[in-house]
Design an enzyme around this catalytic site. Structure first.
Site, PDB file in Angstrom:
ATOM      1  N   ASP A 138       0.872  -1.161   0.000  1.00  0.00           N
ATOM      2  CA  ASP A 138       0.000   0.000   0.000  1.00  0.00           C
ATOM      3  C   ASP A 138       0.921   1.226   0.000  1.00  0.00           C
ATOM      4  O   ASP A 138       2.123   1.118   0.259  1.00  0.00           O
ATOM      5  CB  ASP A 138      -0.887  -0.041   1.248  1.00  0.00           C
ATOM      6  CG  ASP A 138      -1.777   1.173   1.365  1.00  0.00           C
ATOM      7  OD1 ASP A 138      -2.393   1.559   0.353  1.00  0.00           O
ATOM      8  OD2 ASP A 138      -1.846   1.742   2.470  1.00  0.00           O
ATOM      9  N   ASP A 197       0.071   5.181   1.080  1.00  0.00           N
ATOM     10  CA  ASP A 197      -0.043   6.065   2.243  1.00  0.00           C
ATOM     11  C   ASP A 197      -0.134   5.247   3.527  1.00  0.00           C
ATOM     12  O   ASP A 197      -0.966   4.355   3.646  1.00  0.00           O
ATOM     13  CB  ASP A 197      -1.294   6.930   2.112  1.00  0.00           C
ATOM     14  CG  ASP A 197      -1.272   7.815   0.882  1.00  0.00           C
ATOM     15  OD1 ASP A 197      -0.969   9.003   1.028  1.00  0.00           O
ATOM     16  OD2 ASP A 197      -1.562   7.303  -0.219  1.00  0.00           O
TER      17      ASP A 197
END
Length: 221
Positions: A12, A14
């Site tokens: 992922d 952020d």
């Protein structure tokens, strides 16, 4: 983390690779102060950074997506964020982690729900992502996480079967998506989980409290 050989690691964005909370919070807070409202400290925004515009506007104005003014505020937030997002930095420990993965001959990439409107210019501006073999945004495929299709798309771009990938993320939807894609999953507990999150309940294959711990997991696989 035992199982089929690991040939790639997907992340992922952020809250897992980059700490974008200061810039997301600054954009939302600027919207507050331009309306004559008091500024909030970053600590108020940080736990909701993983929820993007929805989380930031919720903190700044106490509104939810079903509010009639939400869409207009969201677009204002996007425009404001675009002007300050290039201050974002990688979490401590992420650059050496990526260097180590590349040195081991492992492919790596990004699967995020962040729109390519932001993902592409941001990753292109940061040297960290020069060695990434795939960057899949929230609108790259018809589906976003927790649907597994973005993860399958990243695996296809790397030319590696999904079952040979590990997916690392700081939100429960990351773990759900990874499991649905047939990947082993790692919960990044140093990210933007929020006060109510309990990563031990997500049924990830492993949990790490710093980026460097991922290498230890790979060594034990």
């Amino acid at each position: 983390m035992k199982g089929v050989p690991t040939r790639a690691v997907l992340f992922d964005l952020d809250g897992t690779l980059i700490d974008s909370a200061p810039d997301l919070g600054a954009a939302a807070d600027q919207m507050r102060t331009t309306r004559g409202l008091a500024s909030y400290p970053l600590e108020r925004y940080r736990p909701m950074a993983g929820a993007g515009a929805r989380g930031m506007l919720g903190v700044a104005f106490g509104i939810t997506p079903d509010a009639p003014e939400f869409d207009a505020l969201r677009e204002e937030f996007f425009v404001t964020y675009e002007r300050c997002m290039f201050n974002t930095q990688a979490f401590d420990g992420v650059p050496p982690l990526i260097e180590a993965l590349v040195a081991r001959g492992l492919r790596w990439g990004v699967v995020t729900n962040k729109s390519k409107r932001f993902t592409e210019p941001l990753t292109q501006a940061m040297p960290l992502f020069a060695s990434a073999g795939a960057v899949v945004s929230g609108d790259t495929t018809p589906h976003a996480k927790p649907h597994p299709e973005p993860l399958h798309e990243a695996a296809r771009r790397l030319g590696i079967p999904s079952e040979h990938c590990i997916y690392v993320g700081d939100d429960e939807r990351d773990i759900i998506a990874g499991r649905a894609a047939g990947m082993r999953t790692v919960a990044a507990a140093y990210g933007y989980m929020g006060a109510q999150a309990d990563a031990t309940r997500w049924e990830a294959d492993a949990l790490i409290t710093s980026p460097g711990e991922l290498l230890k997991l790979l060594d034990s696989a």
